[in-house]
Scaffold this active site. Structure first.
Site, PDB file in Angstrom:
ATOM      1  N   GLY A  53       0.846  -1.188   0.000  1.00 50.93           N
ATOM      2  CA  GLY A  53       0.000   0.000   0.000  1.00 50.93           C
ATOM      3  C   GLY A  53       0.883   1.240   0.000  1.00 50.93           C
ATOM      4  O   GLY A  53       2.073   1.158   0.299  1.00 50.93           O
ATOM      5  N   CYS A  88       5.238  -6.218   1.537  1.00 48.31           N
ATOM      6  CA  CYS A  88       5.599  -4.795   1.531  1.00 48.31           C
ATOM      7  C   CYS A  88       4.940  -4.077   2.712  1.00 48.31           C
ATOM      8  O   CYS A  88       5.279  -4.327   3.855  1.00 48.31           O
ATOM      9  CB  CYS A  88       5.235  -4.185   0.180  1.00 48.31           C
ATOM     10  SG  CYS A  88       6.025  -2.616  -0.121  1.00 48.31           S
ATOM     11  N   TYR A  89       3.949  -3.215   2.465  1.00 46.45           N
ATOM     12  CA  TYR A  89       3.257  -2.568   3.583  1.00 46.45           C
ATOM     13  C   TYR A  89       2.708  -3.625   4.534  1.00 46.45           C
ATOM     14  O   TYR A  89       2.702  -3.436   5.761  1.00 46.45           O
ATOM     15  CB  TYR A  89       2.119  -1.688   3.059  1.00 46.45           C
ATOM     16  CG  TYR A  89       1.368  -0.948   4.162  1.00 46.45           C
ATOM     17  CD1 TYR A  89       1.751   0.332   4.548  1.00 46.45           C
ATOM     18  CD2 TYR A  89       0.284  -1.533   4.814  1.00 46.45           C
ATOM     19  CE1 TYR A  89       1.085   1.003   5.556  1.00 46.45           C
ATOM     20  CE2 TYR A  89      -0.399  -0.877   5.826  1.00 46.45           C
ATOM     21  CZ  TYR A  89       0.009   0.406   6.192  1.00 46.45           C
ATOM     22  OH  TYR A  89      -0.659   1.060   7.190  1.00 46.45           O
ATOM     23  N   HIS A 135       7.759  -7.711  -3.886  1.00 50.78           N
ATOM     24  CA  HIS A 135       6.441  -8.051  -4.444  1.00 50.78           C
ATOM     25  C   HIS A 135       6.514  -9.368  -5.222  1.00 50.78           C
ATOM     26  O   HIS A 135       6.993  -9.382  -6.351  1.00 50.78           O
ATOM     27  CB  HIS A 135       5.958  -6.928  -5.361  1.00 50.78           C
ATOM     28  CG  HIS A 135       5.535  -5.708  -4.619  1.00 50.78           C
ATOM     29  ND1 HIS A 135       4.268  -5.552  -4.122  1.00 50.78           N
ATOM     30  CD2 HIS A 135       6.223  -4.602  -4.246  1.00 50.78           C
ATOM     31  CE1 HIS A 135       4.177  -4.401  -3.479  1.00 50.78           C
ATOM     32  NE2 HIS A 135       5.357  -3.801  -3.533  1.00 50.78           N
ATOM     33  N   GLU A 185       4.027 -10.887  -6.480  1.00 47.35           N
ATOM     34  CA  GLU A 185       2.908 -10.992  -7.426  1.00 47.35           C
ATOM     35  C   GLU A 185       3.213 -10.414  -8.798  1.00 47.35           C
ATOM     36  O   GLU A 185       2.470 -10.646  -9.742  1.00 47.35           O
ATOM     37  CB  GLU A 185       1.662 -10.319  -6.817  1.00 47.35           C
ATOM     38  CG  GLU A 185       1.711  -8.796  -6.651  1.00 47.35           C
ATOM     39  CD  GLU A 185       2.397  -8.319  -5.352  1.00 47.35           C
ATOM     40  OE1 GLU A 185       3.263  -9.048  -4.829  1.00 47.35           O
ATOM     41  OE2 GLU A 185       2.065  -7.204  -4.889  1.00 47.35           O
ATOM     42  N   SER A 210     -21.878  -3.752 -26.851  1.00 47.01           N
ATOM     43  CA  SER A 210     -21.259  -3.169 -28.030  1.00 47.01           C
ATOM     44  C   SER A 210     -20.932  -4.228 -29.073  1.00 47.01           C
ATOM     45  O   SER A 210     -20.580  -3.908 -30.196  1.00 47.01           O
ATOM     46  CB  SER A 210     -19.961  -2.482 -27.605  1.00 47.01           C
ATOM     47  OG  SER A 210     -19.060  -3.473 -27.117  1.00 47.01           O
ATOM     48  N   GLY A 218     -18.512  -6.280 -28.360  1.00 50.39           N
ATOM     49  CA  GLY A 218     -17.167  -6.664 -27.937  1.00 50.39           C
ATOM     50  C   GLY A 218     -17.246  -7.760 -26.889  1.00 50.39           C
ATOM     51  O   GLY A 218     -18.321  -8.070 -26.368  1.00 50.39           O
ATOM     52  N   ASP A 234     -16.086  -7.996 -23.743  1.00 44.39           N
ATOM     53  CA  ASP A 234     -16.368  -7.673 -22.342  1.00 44.39           C
ATOM     54  C   ASP A 234     -17.860  -7.502 -22.082  1.00 44.39           C
ATOM     55  O   ASP A 234     -18.418  -8.122 -21.177  1.00 44.39           O
ATOM     56  CB  ASP A 234     -15.641  -6.389 -21.911  1.00 44.39           C
ATOM     57  CG  ASP A 234     -14.171  -6.428 -22.227  1.00 44.39           C
ATOM     58  OD1 ASP A 234     -13.654  -7.546 -22.425  1.00 44.39           O
ATOM     59  OD2 ASP A 234     -13.531  -5.364 -22.295  1.00 44.39           O
ATOM     60  N   SER A 235     -18.508  -6.664 -22.896  1.00 40.90           N
ATOM     61  CA  SER A 235     -19.931  -6.425 -22.632  1.00 40.90           C
ATOM     62  C   SER A 235     -20.756  -7.668 -22.937  1.00 40.90           C
ATOM     63  O   SER A 235     -21.765  -7.923 -22.287  1.00 40.90           O
ATOM     64  CB  SER A 235     -20.442  -5.206 -23.415  1.00 40.90           C
ATOM     65  OG  SER A 235     -20.317  -5.401 -24.798  1.00 40.90           O
ATOM     66  N   THR A 236     -20.296  -8.495 -23.888  1.00 42.54           N
ATOM     67  CA  THR A 236     -21.055  -9.703 -24.202  1.00 42.54           C
ATOM     68  C   THR A 236     -20.944 -10.735 -23.075  1.00 42.54           C
ATOM     69  O   THR A 236     -21.935 -11.347 -22.686  1.00 42.54           O
ATOM     70  CB  THR A 236     -20.566 -10.331 -25.527  1.00 42.54           C
ATOM     71  OG1 THR A 236     -20.560  -9.314 -26.523  1.00 42.54           O
ATOM     72  CG2 THR A 236     -21.465 -11.465 -25.974  1.00 42.54           C
ATOM     73  N   ARG A 268     -16.434  13.587 -29.991  1.00 37.68           N
ATOM     74  CA  ARG A 268     -16.571  12.627 -28.883  1.00 37.68           C
ATOM     75  C   ARG A 268     -17.724  13.012 -27.950  1.00 37.68           C
ATOM     76  O   ARG A 268     -18.495  12.174 -27.513  1.00 37.68           O
ATOM     77  CB  ARG A 268     -15.294  12.568 -28.052  1.00 37.68           C
ATOM     78  CG  ARG A 268     -14.260  11.622 -28.574  1.00 37.68           C
ATOM     79  CD  ARG A 268     -12.985  11.765 -27.743  1.00 37.68           C
ATOM     80  NE  ARG A 268     -11.892  11.109 -28.410  1.00 37.68           N
ATOM     81  CZ  ARG A 268     -11.558   9.827 -28.241  1.00 37.68           C
ATOM     82  NH1 ARG A 268     -12.234   9.094 -27.394  1.00 37.68           N
ATOM     83  NH2 ARG A 268     -10.555   9.305 -28.902  1.00 37.68           N
ATOM     84  N   LYS A 318      -8.135  -9.253 -19.304  1.00 38.61           N
ATOM     85  CA  LYS A 318      -8.700  -9.583 -20.622  1.00 38.61           C
ATOM     86  C   LYS A 318      -8.577 -11.072 -20.965  1.00 38.61           C
ATOM     87  O   LYS A 318      -9.532 -11.678 -21.430  1.00 38.61           O
ATOM     88  CB  LYS A 318      -7.970  -8.749 -21.684  1.00 38.61           C
ATOM     89  CG  LYS A 318      -8.645  -8.733 -23.031  1.00 38.61           C
ATOM     90  CD  LYS A 318      -9.753  -7.726 -23.030  1.00 38.61           C
ATOM     91  CE  LYS A 318     -10.394  -7.555 -24.373  1.00 38.61           C
ATOM     92  NZ  LYS A 318     -11.342  -6.429 -24.343  1.00 38.61           N
ATOM     93  N   LYS A 377       3.056   3.836 -31.126  1.00 39.40           N
ATOM     94  CA  LYS A 377       2.478   4.574 -30.003  1.00 39.40           C
ATOM     95  C   LYS A 377       3.433   4.393 -28.834  1.00 39.40           C
ATOM     96  O   LYS A 377       3.670   3.237 -28.477  1.00 39.40           O
ATOM     97  CB  LYS A 377       1.112   4.007 -29.649  1.00 39.40           C
ATOM     98  CG  LYS A 377       0.533   4.633 -28.359  1.00 39.40           C
ATOM     99  CD  LYS A 377      -0.812   4.047 -28.003  1.00 39.40           C
ATOM    100  CE  LYS A 377      -1.338   4.750 -26.750  1.00 39.40           C
ATOM    101  NZ  LYS A 377      -2.697   4.369 -26.404  1.00 39.40           N
TER     102      LYS A 377
HETATM  103  P1  XMP Z   1      -5.525   5.258 -28.412  1.00 36.44           P
HETATM  104  O1  XMP Z   1      -6.061   5.805 -29.682  1.00 36.44           O
HETATM  105  O2  XMP Z   1      -5.770   6.137 -27.239  1.00 36.44           O
HETATM  106  O3  XMP Z   1      -6.358   3.934 -28.127  1.00 36.44           O
HETATM  107  O4  XMP Z   1      -4.086   4.825 -28.527  1.00 36.44           O
HETATM  108  C1  XMP Z   1      -6.047   2.951 -27.164  1.00 36.44           C
HETATM  109  C2  XMP Z   1      -7.184   1.951 -27.166  1.00 36.44           C
HETATM  110  O5  XMP Z   1      -8.363   2.569 -26.659  1.00 36.44           O
HETATM  111  C3  XMP Z   1      -9.384   2.552 -27.639  1.00 36.44           C
HETATM  112  N1  XMP Z   1     -10.070   3.847 -27.559  1.00 36.44           N
HETATM  113  C4  XMP Z   1     -11.310   4.009 -27.059  1.00 36.44           C
HETATM  114  N2  XMP Z   1     -12.176   3.104 -26.599  1.00 36.44           N
HETATM  115  N3  XMP Z   1     -13.728   4.832 -26.193  1.00 36.44           N
HETATM  116  C5  XMP Z   1     -13.398   3.520 -26.195  1.00 36.44           C
HETATM  117  O6  XMP Z   1     -14.215   2.694 -25.793  1.00 36.44           O
HETATM  118  C6  XMP Z   1     -12.910   5.810 -26.630  1.00 36.44           C
HETATM  119  O7  XMP Z   1     -13.230   6.989 -26.628  1.00 36.44           O
HETATM  120  C7  XMP Z   1     -11.628   5.364 -27.104  1.00 36.44           C
HETATM  121  N4  XMP Z   1     -10.540   6.003 -27.615  1.00 36.44           N
HETATM  122  C8  XMP Z   1      -9.622   5.067 -27.889  1.00 36.44           C
HETATM  123  C9  XMP Z   1      -8.691   2.330 -28.967  1.00 36.44           C
HETATM  124  O8  XMP Z   1      -9.546   1.724 -29.913  1.00 36.44           O
HETATM  125  C10 XMP Z   1      -7.547   1.438 -28.540  1.00 36.44           C
HETATM  126  O9  XMP Z   1      -7.967   0.094 -28.421  1.00 36.44           O
END
Ligand code: XMP
Length: 525
Positions: A50, A77-78, A171, A173, A226, A228, A230-232, A299, A381, A517
């Site tokens: 912590g 740790c803590y 740590h 873990e 969506s 995707g 997670d939501s499914t 957005r 994930k 990135k």
């Molecule tokens: P960036 O573009 O920030 O994206 O490098 C990293 C990951 O996040 C997703 N992404 C979003 N997902 N709402 C979302 O649900 C958003 O506004 C959003 N912006 C980026 C992107 O597709 C990638 O997987």
């Protein structure tokens, strides 16, 4: 059950993850949990790290009953300092912070009680560990012995000579402690004798039971899906738990992938038996986006319109369901939040204040006065994928690349028009189909086509074309925080570019974007 008491370290959830990997069931609770409020007795307790100093006036401490329970305790740790604090307060501020790799040396303890050597059983005498702490022990508490040292701490590992109490400064873990899982296994399996019978199937059973008791026999839950994973997965768990008292909503915002709303509808309703309400709001979104070029404004419009559409429909669904199902009001909002989305772990302030509002539904639960329900919030994930597969969700969906909430709108630079959406969708469909056909889909973390601003000149047949510029992007990443462009074969790329040029009307150029990135982001806006 191993009880993990959380003092707010950024690594706490990794402890529970490692235990799950060992098939050991654990429960993670805030460090201030009163043991008298538990309906079960833990087989062992782990005190996490912590950010505090045990001497700070507002430093959190465990319920003293923890030390009266007569079960093994491991302090990390803590957690080590907390154990020492309860045994004579011999903690001092470290003269230097220790952060990063350290060489741990084990002490031999042939003469002392047998359990003392159990924590490090079958481990090499010297091993690499990960440290991250300011305070350290200045002196051994009474009845403790040193079981490991580093050059900076003489008490990197301690053990009680009679009770099964252990403290380690490093740590175990994190993956930076290569033998760390072995340390956790020694504690959980050898010292605590925890059973290794936990599986994803038992997670499903526990989670379903938890959802049922939380929601009650009449309560209703609503959630946005969506398409995707997670939501499914979250929706499928909900459906299993409360049947038709769960309502899934998909908002078609006009900037989904091509044909996606229909496809998600088919998968959820036919494949998974989840009742799905599709809100066709494409025109509403696209009309509002007209003339807007600023990424943040785009957005905002998408986020706010999503909330408006969702709320309007949710109220209608609630009214109808109360009549037809003889159920209570909708009180909960389902979110497929995963552990990495949770900014901070459950701190001693309690779980309610520390959850990040998901960027796609920002403000929605508050506005509708709904309580959050997040069945996946302790999972990573890859664990959600295993869970999804065990729930019968199709492979295709389980391995789907992520898709951002604002959709194609952040893959169209500048103003979003219906024509640009069509071009992006069609080019994307070809690109992804070719990636799948080449067997590369799973090697790539995310791939898509984007539409650049402005136009370029090309020729189609004998005609000069002033057309759009498509950028293809495909990245590899493990955490989406950093990413690198995928290296396609040039001839393969040329074929894809040729297909897009031939099949998507209005495209003059196709480029492949290779910026990492950072400095770029994965999306274009
Ligand atoms: P960036 O573009 O920030 O994206 O490098 C990293 C990951 O996040 C997703 N992404 C979003 N997902 N709402 C979302 O649900 C958003 O506004 C959003 N912006 C980026 C992107 O597709 C990638 O997987």
């Amino acid at each position: 059950t191993i009880l993990v008491l959380d003092f707010g370290s950024q690594y706490t959830h990794l402890i529970t993850r490692r235990l799950r990997e060992l098939n050991v069931y654990s429960e993670l609770l805030p460090c201030t949990q009163k043991l008298s409020e538990l309906s079960w007795k833990p087989t062992g307790i782990i005190l996490s790290g912590g950010p505090y100093s045990v001497y700070a006036a507002d430093a959190p401490h465990v319920d003293p009953a923890v030390f009266e329970l007569d079960v093994p305790i491991l302090g990390i740790c803590y957690g080590l300092q907390e154990i020492a604090w309860h045994h004579g307060k011999n903690v001092a501020a470290g003269d230097k912070r220790e952060y990063g790799r350290a060489a741990l040396k084990l002490e031999k303890h042939a003469a002392t009680s047998a359990h003392v050597s159990q924590l490090f059983a079958d481990l090499p005498q010297d091993m690499e560990v990960w440290m991250s702490h300011g305070d350290k022990l200045s002196k051994l508490p009474d009845n403790f012995v040193t079981i490991a040292t580093t050059s900076n701490s003489s008490f990197a590992g301690i053990a009680h000579t009679e009770k099964e109490y252990f403290g380690i400064q490093f740590h175990p873990e994190v993956t930076h402690t290569p033998m760390g899982t072995r340390v956790i296994k020694n504690f959980a399996v050898n010292v605590c004798k925890a059973r290794q019978d936990w599986t994803m199937t038992s997670f499903v059973d526990q989670e379903i039971a938890r959802i049922r008791s939380l929601v009650g026999p009449k309560g209703q839950v609503i959630g946005a899906v969506s398409g995707g994973v997670d939501s499914t997965v979250a929706a499928k768990l909900m459906k299993e738990a409360i049947g038709d008292r769960f309502h899934a909503v998909l908002v078609d915002n006009g900037v989904l992938r091509k044909g996606e709303a229909a496809q998600v509808h088919a998968t959820l309703t036919k494949g998974l038996g989840i009742q799905l309400h599709v809100i066709d709001a494409a025109d509403r979104f696209l009309d509002l986006l007209k003339g807007v070029a600023d990424p943040e404004k785009k957005r905002k419009i998408i986020g706010n319109t999503f909330i408006d559409c969702f709320e309007e429909r949710a109220l209608a669904i609630a009214k109808e369901a109360e009549n037809t199902l003889n159920a209570g009001p909708i009180e909960f909002f389902l979110q497929g939040t995963l552990y990495p989305d949770v900014i901070e772990s459950i701190s001693f302030k309690g779980p309610s204040q520390t959850i990040k509002t998901h960027h796609n539904v920002g403000g929605l639960p508050e506005r509708m006065s709904l309580k959050l329900i997040e069945p996946l919030r302790e999972l990573f994930k890859d664990e959600v994928r295993v869970l999804g597969t065990s729930l019968g969700i199709p492979e295709d969906l389980v391995w789907r690349h992520p898709f951002p909430g604002p959709g194609i709108a952040i893959r169209i630079i500048g103003e979003v028009t219906r024509e640009k959406v069509r071009i992006a969708q069609e080019a994307d469909e070809i690109f992804i189909a070719e990636i799948r056909a080449a067997g590369l889909y799973r090697q790539i973390s995310q791939a898509f086509a984007a539409v650049m601003e402005g136009r370029a000149v090309g020729v189609v047949g004998d005609q000069r074309l002033h057309g759009y510029i498509i950028a293809l992007r495909a990245v590899q990443t493990t955490d989406f925080m950093t990413a690198r462009a995928f290296r396609f074969d040039m001839e393969w790329l040329e074929r894809v570019v040729e297909r897009i040029g031939n099949e998507v009307e209005g495209v003059a150029r196709v480029v492949y974007e290779v910026t990492s990135k950072p400095p770029a982001t994965i999306e274009f806006e």
